[in-house]
Design a protein around this motif. Structure first.
Motif, mmCIF file in Angstrom:
data_model
loop_
_atom_site.group_PDB
_atom_site.id
_atom_site.type_symbol
_atom_site.label_atom_id
_atom_site.label_comp_id
_atom_site.label_asym_id
_atom_site.label_seq_id
_atom_site.Cartn_x
_atom_site.Cartn_y
_atom_site.Cartn_z
ATOM 1 N N UNK A 1 0.822 -1.210 0.000
ATOM 2 C CA UNK A 1 0.000 0.000 0.000
ATOM 3 C C UNK A 1 0.858 1.264 0.000
ATOM 4 N N UNK A 2 0.204 2.402 -0.001
ATOM 5 C CA UNK A 2 0.864 3.704 -0.100
ATOM 6 C C UNK A 2 1.872 3.937 1.029
ATOM 7 N N UNK A 3 1.621 3.340 2.192
ATOM 8 C CA UNK A 3 2.509 3.511 3.340
ATOM 9 C C UNK A 3 3.597 2.442 3.424
ATOM 10 N N UNK A 4 3.637 1.546 2.443
ATOM 11 C CA UNK A 4 4.651 0.498 2.425
ATOM 12 C C UNK A 4 4.250 -0.774 3.153
ATOM 13 N N UNK A 5 2.997 -0.852 3.599
ATOM 14 C CA UNK A 5 2.533 -2.045 4.309
ATOM 15 C C UNK A 5 2.071 -3.103 3.305
ATOM 16 N N UNK A 6 2.402 -4.377 3.553
ATOM 17 C CA UNK A 6 1.955 -5.439 2.660
ATOM 18 C C UNK A 6 0.472 -5.727 2.848
ATOM 19 N N UNK A 7 -0.146 -6.175 1.788
ATOM 20 C CA UNK A 7 -1.548 -6.582 1.817
ATOM 21 C C UNK A 7 -1.663 -7.829 0.958
ATOM 22 N N UNK A 8 -2.345 -8.855 1.447
ATOM 23 C CA UNK A 8 -2.411 -10.137 0.768
ATOM 24 C C UNK A 8 -3.871 -10.529 0.565
ATOM 25 N N UNK A 9 -4.212 -10.985 -0.648
ATOM 26 C CA UNK A 9 -5.595 -11.317 -0.970
ATOM 27 C C UNK A 9 -5.685 -12.639 -1.709
ATOM 28 N N UNK A 10 -6.662 -13.474 -1.367
ATOM 29 C CA UNK A 10 -6.919 -14.654 -2.190
ATOM 30 C C UNK A 10 -7.543 -14.199 -3.507
ATOM 31 N N UNK A 11 -7.115 -14.809 -4.604
ATOM 32 C CA UNK A 11 -7.596 -14.391 -5.929
ATOM 33 C C UNK A 11 -7.747 -15.589 -6.860
ATOM 34 N N UNK A 12 -8.696 -15.471 -7.766
ATOM 35 C CA UNK A 12 -8.792 -16.402 -8.879
ATOM 36 C C UNK A 12 -7.855 -15.917 -9.977
ATOM 37 N N UNK A 13 -7.351 -16.826 -10.786
ATOM 38 C CA UNK A 13 -6.366 -16.437 -11.794
ATOM 39 C C UNK A 13 -6.418 -17.372 -12.990
ATOM 40 N N UNK A 14 -5.780 -16.945 -14.050
ATOM 41 C CA UNK A 14 -5.556 -17.775 -15.221
ATOM 42 C C UNK A 14 -4.265 -17.309 -15.878
ATOM 43 N N UNK A 15 -3.777 -18.089 -16.808
ATOM 44 C CA UNK A 15 -2.511 -17.797 -17.465
ATOM 45 C C UNK A 15 -2.775 -17.218 -18.846
ATOM 46 N N UNK A 16 -2.101 -16.137 -19.165
ATOM 47 C CA UNK A 16 -2.126 -15.578 -20.514
ATOM 48 C C UNK A 16 -0.904 -16.154 -21.232
ATOM 49 N N UNK A 17 -1.122 -17.196 -21.999
ATOM 50 C CA UNK A 17 -0.016 -17.889 -22.657
ATOM 51 C C UNK A 17 0.686 -17.006 -23.684
ATOM 52 N N UNK A 18 -0.047 -16.116 -24.327
ATOM 53 C CA UNK A 18 0.563 -15.247 -25.342
ATOM 54 C C UNK A 18 1.565 -14.277 -24.729
ATOM 55 N N UNK A 19 1.255 -13.761 -23.537
ATOM 56 C CA UNK A 19 2.124 -12.775 -22.894
ATOM 57 C C UNK A 19 3.058 -13.369 -21.843
ATOM 58 N N UNK A 20 2.784 -14.603 -21.417
ATOM 59 C CA UNK A 20 3.582 -15.184 -20.345
ATOM 60 C C UNK A 20 3.318 -14.527 -19.008
ATOM 61 N N UNK A 21 2.054 -14.146 -18.780
ATOM 62 C CA UNK A 21 1.675 -13.447 -17.555
ATOM 63 C C UNK A 21 0.584 -14.204 -16.813
ATOM 64 N N UNK A 22 0.376 -13.820 -15.571
ATOM 65 C CA UNK A 22 -0.745 -14.290 -14.769
ATOM 66 C C UNK A 22 -1.806 -13.194 -14.815
ATOM 67 N N UNK A 23 -3.029 -13.564 -15.082
ATOM 68 C CA UNK A 23 -4.146 -12.616 -15.132
ATOM 69 C C UNK A 23 -5.036 -12.871 -13.917
ATOM 70 N N UNK A 24 -5.397 -11.803 -13.232
ATOM 71 C CA UNK A 24 -6.239 -11.885 -12.044
ATOM 72 C C UNK A 24 -7.440 -10.997 -12.264
ATOM 73 N N UNK A 25 -8.612 -11.570 -12.127
ATOM 74 C CA UNK A 25 -9.839 -10.809 -12.301
ATOM 75 C C UNK A 25 -10.710 -10.944 -11.078
ATOM 76 N N UNK A 26 -11.857 -10.302 -11.124
ATOM 77 C CA UNK A 26 -12.774 -10.439 -10.006
ATOM 78 C C UNK A 26 -13.923 -9.461 -10.071
#
Length: 126
Positions: free
Chosen positions: A27-52
């Motif tokens: 966050x803006x103050x440098x504190x970590x924040x952790x969230x459970x998320x659904x995801x999928x892989x973008x094979x074309x870009x080699x990235x992880x995509x997270x939506x919600x």
């Protein structure tokens, strides 16, 4: 395995077998924040995509406006006897992406795209 190749076949197979991960942002103050998320892989870009649902209003999405460093973890227990855990940690840069086609019903037209800089895997493909 400790490299930047998200597309390693063993890592890909493991990630594709899972549905839930955890995204850590800062966050803006440098504190970590952790969230459970659904995801999928973008094979074309080699990235992880997270939506919600309501993603653009979430703290994790807003945090990226101030600090784009992220860590994404997927893990599980493959067996209890013998004890065997599996884990993939992806460290890199998170990108706010807006006005994308809605990937799944009920999701925002936005996503978080994780660009890997380092991939750490344990118990994968052993």
């Amino acid at each position: 395995m400790d490299d930047t190749r998200l597309m390693d076949p063993a890592v890909l197979a493991y990630l594709e077998s899972q549905r839930l991960g955890r995204l850590a942002t800062v966050d803006r103050d440098g504190a970590p924040q952790n969230s459970p998320v659904g995801f999928w892989i973008n094979h074309d870009l080699g990235t992880i995509e997270i939506g919600g649902w309501n993603l653009t209003k979430s703290r994790k999405f807003r945090n990226l406006a101030h600090n784009d460093r992220v860590a994404f973890v997927v893990d599980d227990i493959a067996s209890v006897t013998p004890w065997r855990v599996r884990m993939v940690e992806i460290r890199g840069r998170g990108e706010q992406v807006i006005d994308v086609p809605v990937p799944r019903s009920g999701m925002d037209a936005a996503l978080i795209r994780v660009h890997p800089a380092r991939v750490i895997a344990y118990g994968i493909g052993d």
